[in-house]
Design a protein around this motif. Structure first.
Motif, PDB file in Angstrom:
ATOM      1  N   GLY A   2       0.820  -1.210   0.000  1.00  0.00           N
ATOM      2  CA  GLY A   2       0.000   0.000   0.000  1.00  0.00           C
ATOM      3  C   GLY A   2       0.852   1.258   0.000  1.00  0.00           C
ATOM      4  O   GLY A   2       2.088   1.203   0.042  1.00  0.00           O
ATOM      5  N   SER A   3       0.210   2.386  -0.008  1.00  0.00           N
ATOM      6  CA  SER A   3       0.918   3.666  -0.116  1.00  0.00           C
ATOM      7  C   SER A   3       1.873   3.894   1.049  1.00  0.00           C
ATOM      8  O   SER A   3       3.055   4.217   0.857  1.00  0.00           O
ATOM      9  CB  SER A   3      -0.090   4.824  -0.188  1.00  0.00           C
ATOM     10  OG  SER A   3      -0.920   4.695  -1.320  1.00  0.00           O
ATOM     11  N   ILE A   4       1.388   3.724   2.285  1.00  0.00           N
ATOM     12  CA  ILE A   4       2.216   4.007   3.454  1.00  0.00           C
ATOM     13  C   ILE A   4       3.219   2.878   3.679  1.00  0.00           C
ATOM     14  O   ILE A   4       4.399   3.118   3.941  1.00  0.00           O
ATOM     15  CB  ILE A   4       1.352   4.226   4.706  1.00  0.00           C
ATOM     16  CG1 ILE A   4       0.321   5.336   4.462  1.00  0.00           C
ATOM     17  CG2 ILE A   4       2.228   4.589   5.901  1.00  0.00           C
ATOM     18  CD1 ILE A   4      -0.671   5.514   5.596  1.00  0.00           C
TER      19      ILE A   4
ATOM     20  N   ALA B  24      -1.674  12.717   9.276  1.00  0.00           N
ATOM     21  CA  ALA B  24      -2.619  13.341   8.372  1.00  0.00           C
ATOM     22  C   ALA B  24      -2.867  12.500   7.124  1.00  0.00           C
ATOM     23  O   ALA B  24      -2.324  11.409   6.962  1.00  0.00           O
ATOM     24  CB  ALA B  24      -2.082  14.716   7.982  1.00  0.00           C
ATOM     25  N   ASN B  25      -3.670  13.035   6.240  1.00  0.00           N
ATOM     26  CA  ASN B  25      -3.912  12.402   4.952  1.00  0.00           C
ATOM     27  C   ASN B  25      -2.607  12.327   4.166  1.00  0.00           C
ATOM     28  O   ASN B  25      -1.811  13.268   4.161  1.00  0.00           O
ATOM     29  CB  ASN B  25      -4.926  13.222   4.147  1.00  0.00           C
ATOM     30  CG  ASN B  25      -6.301  13.202   4.755  1.00  0.00           C
ATOM     31  OD1 ASN B  25      -7.188  12.510   4.295  1.00  0.00           O
ATOM     32  ND2 ASN B  25      -6.498  13.964   5.827  1.00  0.00           N
ATOM     33  N   VAL B  26      -2.411  11.219   3.484  1.00  0.00           N
ATOM     34  CA  VAL B  26      -1.241  11.064   2.626  1.00  0.00           C
ATOM     35  C   VAL B  26      -1.634  11.515   1.229  1.00  0.00           C
ATOM     36  O   VAL B  26      -2.527  10.936   0.604  1.00  0.00           O
ATOM     37  CB  VAL B  26      -0.747   9.607   2.607  1.00  0.00           C
ATOM     38  CG1 VAL B  26       0.485   9.476   1.710  1.00  0.00           C
ATOM     39  CG2 VAL B  26      -0.440   9.136   4.020  1.00  0.00           C
ATOM     40  N   ALA B  27      -0.997  12.558   0.763  1.00  0.00           N
ATOM     41  CA  ALA B  27      -1.379  13.162  -0.517  1.00  0.00           C
ATOM     42  C   ALA B  27      -1.252  12.169  -1.666  1.00  0.00           C
ATOM     43  O   ALA B  27      -0.201  11.562  -1.862  1.00  0.00           O
ATOM     44  CB  ALA B  27      -0.497  14.381  -0.787  1.00  0.00           C
ATOM     45  N   PHE B  28      -2.336  11.982  -2.387  1.00  0.00           N
ATOM     46  CA  PHE B  28      -2.386  11.125  -3.567  1.00  0.00           C
ATOM     47  C   PHE B  28      -2.076   9.660  -3.240  1.00  0.00           C
ATOM     48  O   PHE B  28      -1.556   8.925  -4.071  1.00  0.00           O
ATOM     49  CB  PHE B  28      -1.447  11.656  -4.667  1.00  0.00           C
ATOM     50  CG  PHE B  28      -1.942  12.934  -5.290  1.00  0.00           C
ATOM     51  CD1 PHE B  28      -2.705  12.923  -6.445  1.00  0.00           C
ATOM     52  CD2 PHE B  28      -1.668  14.159  -4.695  1.00  0.00           C
ATOM     53  CE1 PHE B  28      -3.173  14.094  -7.009  1.00  0.00           C
ATOM     54  CE2 PHE B  28      -2.140  15.342  -5.239  1.00  0.00           C
ATOM     55  CZ  PHE B  28      -2.896  15.314  -6.396  1.00  0.00           C
TER      56      PHE B  28
ATOM     57  N   GLY C  96      -6.366   5.166  -3.553  1.00  0.00           N
ATOM     58  CA  GLY C  96      -7.762   5.229  -3.139  1.00  0.00           C
ATOM     59  C   GLY C  96      -8.201   6.572  -2.597  1.00  0.00           C
ATOM     60  O   GLY C  96      -9.390   6.763  -2.303  1.00  0.00           O
ATOM     61  N   SER C  97      -7.279   7.523  -2.458  1.00  0.00           N
ATOM     62  CA  SER C  97      -7.633   8.834  -1.919  1.00  0.00           C
ATOM     63  C   SER C  97      -8.350   9.668  -2.975  1.00  0.00           C
ATOM     64  O   SER C  97      -8.273   9.396  -4.176  1.00  0.00           O
ATOM     65  CB  SER C  97      -6.386   9.573  -1.433  1.00  0.00           C
ATOM     66  OG  SER C  97      -5.554   9.918  -2.529  1.00  0.00           O
ATOM     67  N   LEU C  98      -9.037  10.708  -2.512  1.00  0.00           N
ATOM     68  CA  LEU C  98      -9.749  11.588  -3.444  1.00  0.00           C
ATOM     69  C   LEU C  98      -8.790  12.264  -4.426  1.00  0.00           C
ATOM     70  O   LEU C  98      -9.059  12.299  -5.632  1.00  0.00           O
ATOM     71  CB  LEU C  98     -10.565  12.626  -2.669  1.00  0.00           C
ATOM     72  CG  LEU C  98     -11.468  13.551  -3.500  1.00  0.00           C
ATOM     73  CD1 LEU C  98     -12.412  12.760  -4.394  1.00  0.00           C
ATOM     74  CD2 LEU C  98     -12.258  14.478  -2.577  1.00  0.00           C
TER      75      LEU C  98
ATOM     76  N   VAL D 293       0.471  15.015   4.406  1.00  0.00           N
ATOM     77  CA  VAL D 293       1.896  14.723   4.310  1.00  0.00           C
ATOM     78  C   VAL D 293       2.122  14.051   2.966  1.00  0.00           C
ATOM     79  O   VAL D 293       1.198  13.491   2.363  1.00  0.00           O
ATOM     80  CB  VAL D 293       2.387  13.809   5.454  1.00  0.00           C
ATOM     81  CG1 VAL D 293       2.273  14.496   6.794  1.00  0.00           C
ATOM     82  CG2 VAL D 293       1.639  12.478   5.460  1.00  0.00           C
ATOM     83  N   SER D 294       3.340  14.115   2.473  1.00  0.00           N
ATOM     84  CA  SER D 294       3.670  13.467   1.204  1.00  0.00           C
ATOM     85  C   SER D 294       3.807  11.966   1.432  1.00  0.00           C
ATOM     86  O   SER D 294       3.972  11.512   2.570  1.00  0.00           O
ATOM     87  CB  SER D 294       4.982  14.025   0.656  1.00  0.00           C
ATOM     88  OG  SER D 294       6.072  13.592   1.465  1.00  0.00           O
ATOM     89  N   PRO D 295       3.735  11.165   0.365  1.00  0.00           N
ATOM     90  CA  PRO D 295       3.962   9.718   0.533  1.00  0.00           C
ATOM     91  C   PRO D 295       5.299   9.418   1.218  1.00  0.00           C
ATOM     92  O   PRO D 295       5.364   8.548   2.091  1.00  0.00           O
ATOM     93  CB  PRO D 295       3.929   9.195  -0.908  1.00  0.00           C
ATOM     94  CG  PRO D 295       3.011  10.141  -1.617  1.00  0.00           C
ATOM     95  CD  PRO D 295       3.314  11.493  -1.016  1.00  0.00           C
TER      96      PRO D 295
END
Length: 402
Positions: free
Chosen positions: A47-49, A204-208, A211-213, A238-240
């Motif tokens: 996954g992204s993180i 925080a939200n991980v930019a892009f 599955g993110s908006l 925050v950035s990936p």
């Protein structure tokens, strides 16, 4: 040419360099001491993180890396990406497995390896949309809570030196089941802190991220479909790369039962419509506001190849579980803001009451065993465990919107 990382730095995080680079440099020796020659297991690593965490620890040269994820295609792409990156260290023992961490085959693999030095778990339902009905709620709670304890029971057979499990800012004063599940997850892992050190991070939200908006914006543009976003929801980003770094710092440098979070100020919050507008400008489009989803879809269907006008539909948020602001800790939690330059640390957390957790698990399992169980019943069970859980129910799900 469009470069996503450059766009994120310019329009979203508005940071040229990583927020955490100073803390990494100041603690490089300690990070190396923890990671070098260690045997590492990353669950949800495709996954992204999880994949960002892997990219951050590899330069510190672990002895072995095992990656588990249910997404076989993402695992294959991760392996291609890692092996195609110039100068990136890949340990001699590199083993990606397409499997569920709650499955019998995972148990066989774990016992065959006699455990790991470092275990990081990124497998989670992360979307508020995962609570639209009782079936999605059960899947969310099994993954984020019930299966999490099954994993901890297995780890106790061969205790790791470090255990990390990602949380979320939505665990602080939760208003949705996803956030509540992560708050419960924190208690569950802390209840095993007598067996091995456990740490987590709310961020925080991980930019892009997948599955993110914002990632969806890029998919919509590639298909010439309209963009849709809430006008009134502000989020920290925050950035990936930063997401992997905060997890690495928390996992390796955190003390037992500590929760890390980024030091971000309110002025750094972004709205999703602002990100959409910046992305369209970067692609050379002019956003055209539409009055409804139907109008936006209609306009997108009439776009010709040379048109630079792009339909967007922005609206007020009206879906269940949507928190209008973000926070990383509550007034009842002790916070250390001095230890790191870019990170705060929630300290003094006690090991959770095992009897109380057992009672919660029994209540959830009994409820899910009934064909008549409702979402409202599950919310009541969670509220009995988390008295500050104030669920926002509007009767609308994000799955009902573009």
């Amino acid at each position: 040419m469009f470069y996503l990382n450059d766009f994120i730095s310019k329009y979203v995080t508005k940071r040229a360099d990583s927020l955490f680079i100073r803390d990494i440099e100041q603690n490089r020796d300690a990070l190396s001491d923890h990671i070098r020659n260690s045997r590492v297991l990353v669950i949800g690593g495709a996954g992204s993180i999880g994949s960002s965490f892997i990219r951050e620890i590899l330069p510190f040269k672990p002895d072995a890396l095992t990656i588990v994820d249910t997404n076989e295609n993402a695992l294959a792409e991760l392996t291609r990406d890692l092996r195609s990156t110039k100068g990136l260290f890949i340990p001699g023992h590199y083993a990606p497995y397409a499997m569920d961490f709650a499955s019998p085959v995972f148990e066989k693999m774990f016992r065959n390896q006699h455990g790991f030095d470092i275990v990081a778990n990124f497998s989670a339902h992360k979307h508020v949309r995962s609570e639209k009905d009782i079936f999605s709620v059960e899947a969310l709670l099994r993954n984020n809570v019930l299966h999490a304890r099954k994993l901890l029971e297995l780890l106790a057979e061969a205790p790791p030196r470090e255990y990390f499990c990602v949380s979320t800012d939505k665990a602080a004063n939760p208003v949705n089941i996803m956030g509540a599940s992560k708050r419960i997850m924190e208690d569950v892992i802390f209840s095993y802190s007598g067996h091995f050190p456990v740490k987590t991070a709310r961020f925080a939200n991980v930019a892009f991220s997948n599955g993110s908006l914002p990632a969806g914006f890029m998919n919509r543009i590639s298909k010439r479909q309209p963009l849709s976003a809430p006008l009134d929801v502000k989020r920290y980003f925050v950035s990936p790369k930063e997401s992997g770094q905060i997890c690495m710092l928390s996992c390796m440098l955190g003390e037992n039962r500590e929760i890390f979070f980024p030091k971000l100020e309110e002025r750094q919050m972004m709205t999703f419509d602002a990100i959409a507008a910046g992305l369209l400008r970067e692609y050379g489009y002019e956003a055209v506001r539409c009055g409804s989803e139907e109008e936006a879809v209609e306009m997108a269907g009439d776009l010709n190849a040379g048109s630079m006008k792009y339909p967007v539909y922005y609206s007020e948020s009206d879906t269940s579980g949507e928190k209008m602001f973000e926070e990383f800790y509550t007034e009842n939690e002790l916070v250390d803001m001095e230890r790191f330059y870019s990170l705060g640390v929630i300290t003094g957390k006690r090991a959770a009451d095992a009897d109380k957790i057992n009672a919660l698990f029994l209540s959830l399992e009994a409820a899910f065993a009934s064909d008549a169980v409702t979402k409202e019943r599950i919310i009541a069970i969670i509220r009995a465990y988390l008295p500050n859980f104030e669920h926002i129910e509007t009767g609308r799900s994000l799955d009902g919107k573009m």
